[in-house]
Design a protein around this motif. Structure first.
Motif, PDB file in Angstrom:
ATOM      1  N   THR A  15       4.175  -5.146  -7.346  1.00 32.88           N
ATOM      2  CA  THR A  15       3.959  -3.785  -7.827  1.00 32.88           C
ATOM      3  C   THR A  15       4.150  -2.778  -6.696  1.00 32.88           C
ATOM      4  O   THR A  15       4.810  -1.763  -6.870  1.00 32.88           O
ATOM      5  N   ILE A  16       3.585  -3.086  -5.532  1.00 35.27           N
ATOM      6  CA  ILE A  16       3.731  -2.187  -4.384  1.00 35.27           C
ATOM      7  C   ILE A  16       5.181  -2.149  -3.920  1.00 35.27           C
ATOM      8  O   ILE A  16       5.713  -1.083  -3.601  1.00 35.27           O
ATOM      9  N   GLY A  18       7.895  -2.641  -5.706  1.00 33.03           N
ATOM     10  CA  GLY A  18       8.674  -1.866  -6.676  1.00 33.03           C
ATOM     11  C   GLY A  18       8.444  -0.372  -6.523  1.00 33.03           C
ATOM     12  O   GLY A  18       9.373   0.429  -6.630  1.00 33.03           O
ATOM     13  N   THR A  19       7.206   0.013  -6.271  1.00 32.77           N
ATOM     14  CA  THR A  19       6.875   1.421  -6.071  1.00 32.77           C
ATOM     15  C   THR A  19       7.542   1.963  -4.819  1.00 32.77           C
ATOM     16  O   THR A  19       8.116   3.059  -4.828  1.00 32.77           O
ATOM     17  N   LEU A  20       7.498   1.199  -3.723  1.00 32.10           N
ATOM     18  CA  LEU A  20       8.138   1.635  -2.485  1.00 32.10           C
ATOM     19  C   LEU A  20       9.649   1.722  -2.642  1.00 32.10           C
ATOM     20  O   LEU A  20      10.287   2.638  -2.113  1.00 32.10           O
ATOM     21  N   ALA A  22      11.277   2.393  -5.449  1.00 32.70           N
ATOM     22  CA  ALA A  22      11.543   3.581  -6.262  1.00 32.70           C
ATOM     23  C   ALA A  22      11.383   4.855  -5.429  1.00 32.70           C
ATOM     24  O   ALA A  22      12.185   5.788  -5.545  1.00 32.70           O
ATOM     25  N   LEU A  23      10.376   4.904  -4.567  1.00 32.23           N
ATOM     26  CA  LEU A  23      10.166   6.058  -3.698  1.00 32.23           C
ATOM     27  C   LEU A  23      11.336   6.225  -2.739  1.00 32.23           C
ATOM     28  O   LEU A  23      11.843   7.327  -2.541  1.00 32.23           O
TER      29      LEU A  23
END
Length: 119
Positions: A15-16, A18-20, A22-23
Motif C-alpha cells: 500500500t505504501i 503504491g502510494t509513493l 503514484a506520488l
C-alpha cells in the motif's frame, strides 16, 4: 459454512509502495508540464497579456505607486486596499533605470573581511 478461500488483506508495504509510486508519477507530470510550458514559444507572453511593471514605490504597508507599461503606453497607478486607480497617463515614457548595485550590508562586509574575501 465458512468460504473455502478468503481473500488476503493487502500488505502495508504494498500500500505504501503504491502510494509513493503514484506520488512520484504526479510530481513527474507536474515538472514535465512546467518544463514544457517554459519551452513553448509565446506561452509566457500570452499569460502576461502585454503588461510590464516598469517601476514601483511603496508608500505604506499596503499602498504602492506603480508605473505599468501596456504596449507602448505607460500608466501611473495607485494600488491599495481599496483597489487600483489610474492617476496619470505618461506622455513621455520613463527612461530605463540603470542596473542597481546594492552595497553589501555591514554584517556581510565584516563577514567577508573575516574570511579574507575583501582586503
Amino acid at each position: 459454512m465458512p468460504p473455502a478461500h478468503a481473500p488476503a488483506a493487502p500488505s502495508a508495504a504494498g500500500t505504501i509502495g503504491g502510494t509513493l509510486f503514484a506520488l512520484a508519477l504526479v510530481l513527474a507530470l507536474i515538472f514535465t508540464l512546467a518544463w514544457l510550458a517554459r519551452r513553448i514559444p509565446g506561452f509566457s507572453a500570452a499569460r502576461q497579456g502585454g503588461l510590464r511593471v516598469v517601476t514601483s514605490l511603496a508608500l505604506g504597508a499596503r499602498e504602492r505607486l506603480l508605473v505599468v507599461e501596456v504596449g507602448s503606453t505607460q500608466l501611473l497607478l495607485a494600488s491599495g486596499p481599496s483597489g487600483t486607480r489610474l492617476l496619470h497617463t505618461l506622455e513621455q515614457p520613463l527612461p530605463a533605470p540603470p542596473p542597481a548595485t546594492t552595497p553589501a550590508a555591514p554584517f556581510a562586509r565584516v563577514l567577508a573581511q573575516h574570511f579574507g574575501k575583501i582586503s
